[in-house]
Design an enzyme around this catalytic site. Structure first.
Site, PDB file in Angstrom:
ATOM      1  CD1 TRP A 125      34.777  58.825  39.420  1.00  0.00           C
ATOM      2  CD2 TRP A 125      34.841  60.641  38.794  1.00  0.00           C
ATOM      3  NE1 TRP A 125      33.917  59.444  40.332  1.00  0.00           N
ATOM      4  CE2 TRP A 125      33.771  60.559  39.678  1.00  0.00           C
ATOM      5  CE3 TRP A 125      34.817  61.957  38.084  1.00  0.00           C
ATOM      6  CZ2 TRP A 125      32.814  61.652  40.109  1.00  0.00           C
ATOM      7  CZ3 TRP A 125      33.841  62.929  38.480  1.00  0.00           C
ATOM      8  CH2 TRP A 125      33.037  62.776  39.690  1.00  0.00           C
ATOM      9  CD  GLU A 161      30.691  62.529  36.184  1.00  0.00           C
ATOM     10  OE1 GLU A 161      31.695  62.414  35.173  1.00  0.00           O
ATOM     11  OE2 GLU A 161      30.479  61.705  36.886  1.00  0.00           O
ATOM     12  CE1 TYR A 181      31.111  58.822  43.312  1.00  0.00           C
ATOM     13  CE2 TYR A 181      31.813  57.444  41.683  1.00  0.00           C
ATOM     14  CZ  TYR A 181      31.186  58.764  41.870  1.00  0.00           C
ATOM     15  OH  TYR A 181      30.407  59.266  40.902  1.00  0.00           O
TER      16      TYR A 181
END
Length: 199
Positions: free
Chosen positions: A49, A41, A19
């Site tokens: 995350w 988000e 990522y």
């Protein structure tokens, strides 16, 4: 030997490294991707995350590949189905927010032609390039994330606080917050210079 220098936060976790290397901070202008990251988000609020990244494919399957027009039509039966899906974050407020935000996302598209034109308009289409030396230097919010948050809340968007919006700006590449010795920082800085430097 030959190990790339990168930001410290991905550690050596493969999904996180991928990522970081291939997505985070790289400018995104595709409306479907912009909607996906907005939902994810918001889903991250109060979580890590990494947790969301691990659930990302399950989210794509559960949320019809984040097609905003489809998500905007979700009814109570679909909400119940999502609440029963152990592969995603089963939080009623976050699921409701995704549906509300899909409807408002479409309103923005109607008004601006694309969500891309709207959100990138805050930086005149050009990413903000910071020069952070360490991870600790990077802020959680900025005056611009405050403004975007306030504007979206005024439109009725949910889970768009300033911290979430700054993370969103980072994820879609509106801001380059890779540390200066990260290989991605240099790649993005070079890409940013080439088409615009002659103007």
């Amino acid at each position: 030997m030959g190990e790339k220098c990168r930001c410290s936060w991905p550690g050596d976790i493969p999904i996180y490294v991928d990522y970081h290397d291939n997505e985070w901070g790289r400018p995104t202008h595709d409306d479907r991707e912009l909607f996906e990251l907005l939902v994810l988000e918001g889903a991250q609020a109060g979580l890590s995350w990494l947790t969301i990244l691990k659930k990302r494919e399950a989210y794509r399957a559960a949320f019809d590949n984040f097609d905003p027009a489809t998500v905007a039509r979700y009814d109570e039966a679909k909400i119940e189905e999502l609440m029963a899906n152990a592969a995603i974050v089963r939080n009623r407020r976050k699921i409701d927010a995704a549906i509300t935000n899909a409807k408002l996302f479409l309103e923005v598209v109607e008004e601006y032609g694309s969500f891309d034109a709207f959100i990138w308009g805050y930086v005149n289409g050009t990413p903000i390039v910071n020069e952070w030396r360490t991870q600790e230097d990077i802020p959680a919010t900025t005056p611009l994330s405050d403004k975007i948050s306030k504007d979206l809340k005024k439109r009725g968007f949910k889970f768009v606080g300033s911290t979430i919006m700054y993370a969103y700006m980072q994820s879609i590449g509106m801001v380059n917050d890779h540390v200066v010795d990260c290989f991605v920082y240099r790649e993005l800085a070079e890409e940013g210079r080439s088409p615009l430097s002659s103007s």
